[in-house]
Design an enzyme around this catalytic site. Structure first.
Site, PDB file in Angstrom:
ATOM      1  N   ASP A 251      -5.095  -5.390   0.579  1.00 13.57           N
ATOM      2  CA  ASP A 251      -6.036  -5.565   1.692  1.00 13.57           C
ATOM      3  C   ASP A 251      -6.446  -7.032   1.843  1.00 13.57           C
ATOM      4  OD1 ASP A 251      -6.455  -2.728   2.343  1.00 13.57           O
ATOM      5  OD2 ASP A 251      -7.492  -2.599   0.428  1.00 13.57           O
TER       6      ASP A 251
ATOM      7  N   ILE B 222      -0.438  -1.425   7.660  1.00 15.34           N
ATOM      8  CA  ILE B 222      -1.504  -1.259   8.675  1.00 15.34           C
ATOM      9  C   ILE B 222      -2.832  -1.301   7.938  1.00 15.34           C
ATOM     10  CG2 ILE B 222      -2.509   0.170  10.497  1.00 15.34           C
ATOM     11  CD1 ILE B 222       0.198   1.490  10.929  1.00 15.34           C
ATOM     12  N   ASP B 223      -3.515  -2.425   8.038  1.00  9.74           N
ATOM     13  CA  ASP B 223      -4.852  -2.519   7.444  1.00  9.74           C
ATOM     14  C   ASP B 223      -5.846  -2.194   8.561  1.00  9.74           C
ATOM     15  OD1 ASP B 223      -6.748  -3.193   5.322  1.00  9.74           O
ATOM     16  OD2 ASP B 223      -7.308  -4.818   6.680  1.00  9.74           O
TER      17      ASP B 223
ATOM     18  N   ASP C 133       0.215  -4.981   3.286  1.00  8.17           N
ATOM     19  CA  ASP C 133      -0.518  -3.830   3.835  1.00  8.17           C
ATOM     20  C   ASP C 133       0.031  -3.624   5.241  1.00  8.17           C
ATOM     21  OD1 ASP C 133      -2.150  -1.834   4.642  1.00  8.17           O
ATOM     22  OD2 ASP C 133      -4.010  -2.755   3.940  1.00  8.17           O
TER      23      ASP C 133
ATOM     24  N   GLU D  53       0.840  -1.193   0.000  1.00  4.85           N
ATOM     25  CA  GLU D  53       0.000   0.000   0.000  1.00  4.85           C
ATOM     26  C   GLU D  53       0.881   1.251   0.000  1.00  4.85           C
ATOM     27  OE1 GLU D  53      -2.871   0.415   3.184  1.00  4.85           O
ATOM     28  OE2 GLU D  53      -3.973   1.882   2.001  1.00  4.85           O
TER      29      GLU D  53
ATOM     30  N   THR E 119      -6.325   1.339   9.008  1.00  2.00           N
ATOM     31  CA  THR E 119      -5.569   2.536   9.411  1.00  2.00           C
ATOM     32  C   THR E 119      -6.423   3.509  10.220  1.00  2.00           C
ATOM     33  OG1 THR E 119      -4.515   2.300   7.263  1.00  2.00           O
ATOM     34  CG2 THR E 119      -3.976   4.276   8.487  1.00  2.00           C
TER      35      THR E 119
END
Ligand code: IPD
Length: 277
Positions: free
Chosen positions: A215, A90-91, A88, A69, A93
């Site tokens: 994601d 920090i999925d 990702d 990302e 966020t």
């Protein structure tokens, strides 16, 4: 090229633990934003966690391509015969930025169309979800299995809404159509963890329109290895996807609702009427 999925998983787990651990340790900086959008935020920690993960992946698997990302690398020039890490950092966020514990670091690895391994680490929930293409889906080492709910009317469906928040966009219509038919629809804010809930049998399906590959890459494999079904329902351009995952039993019925939401929203009157009699 022969690649060992278990060895890849171990590397993905190390990278996800390091990146997720950094975000957790530095949570007091969760308000440091590089960019604030109307319905999203880009955190300084997102970028830091991506570099921490990348450093581990590059040192333990030199030469593999990386797509993330927060990536700066160009995957178009990468050798398609080499595996691709998909990150990702920090999925979830927005959840993280508010101090909500429902967020994770997600790392998958693909070779061509096949996902070899996936790790989803949720530090605040003390949960590590993993799977390999030829092994079981696990949470903290315990096997996962999707639910046996066979009717949409009894199902709990995880979803998310298009970040543009334009109520004229189809995702709002689909949300309405699913909510009318399902027992309950939930928006929890992390696609990867939503999918892990499906793999655990705690939710019965997940759908989102406008989601990106980072994601869902790792967690989709976890759903599949837990006995569930996943499927791409379309590509919306700019890498945005329409994606459905389920316990398998309600997949076709749910896809029907998603593909023809207006027909299924009209069923609301019928259903309410039927309940009253
Ligand atoms: C988001 C989360 C959210 C989903 C969004 C994603 P991010 O990822 O997964 O649940 O609804 O579509 O973009 O931006 O927090 O990595």
């Amino acid at each position: 090229m022969t690649i060992n999925p278990q060895a890849c998983l171990e590397i993905a787990v190390a990278a996800a633990r390091a990146a997720g651990g950094h975000a957790r340790e530095q949570r007091h900086r969760r308000g440091e934003a590089n960019q604030r959008l109307a319905h999203d935020v880009k955190l300084a920690l997102d970028v830091e966690c991506q570099s921490i993960a990348e450093e581990i992946l590059r040192s333990r698997a030199p030469g593999y391509a990386i797509l993330g990302e927060e990536s700066t690398g160009d995957t178009k020039t990468a050798d398609p015969d080499l595996p691709l890490w998909i990150i990702d950092p920090i999925d979830g966020t927005v959840n993280f930025s508010h101090g909500l514990p429902f967020w994770c670091c997600s790392i998958g690895i693909r070779l061509g169309a096949c996902t070899l391994a996936g790790a989803v680490y949720a530090p605040d929930m003390n949960a590590l979800y993993t799977a390999t293409a030829d092994g079981p889906a696990l949470c903290n080492g315990a096997p996962l299995r999707v639910s046996s709910i066979a009717a949409v009317s009894e199902a709990l469906i995880m979803t998310g809404l298009d970040k543009q928040m334009d109520p004229r966009r189809p995702s709002f219509e689909v949300f309405r159509a699913i909510s009318v038919q399902a027992q309950k629809t939930r928006i929890a804010g992390s696609a990867a963890l939503d999918l892990c809930l499906v793999a655990s049998g705690q939710a019965d399906a997940y759908f989102e329109s406008g989601i990106y590959v980072w994601d869902i890459a790792a967690a989709a494999l976890i759903v599949e290895r837990a006995g569930g079904r996943t499927g791409l329902l379309g590509e919306l351009g700019d890498g945005r996807l329409r994606f459905l995952a389920s316990n398998g039993l309600i997949h076709d019925a749910l896809r029907e609702i998603i593909v023809k939401p207006s027909q299924n929203t009209q069923a609301e009157g019928f259903q309410t009427e039927r309940k009253q009699h």
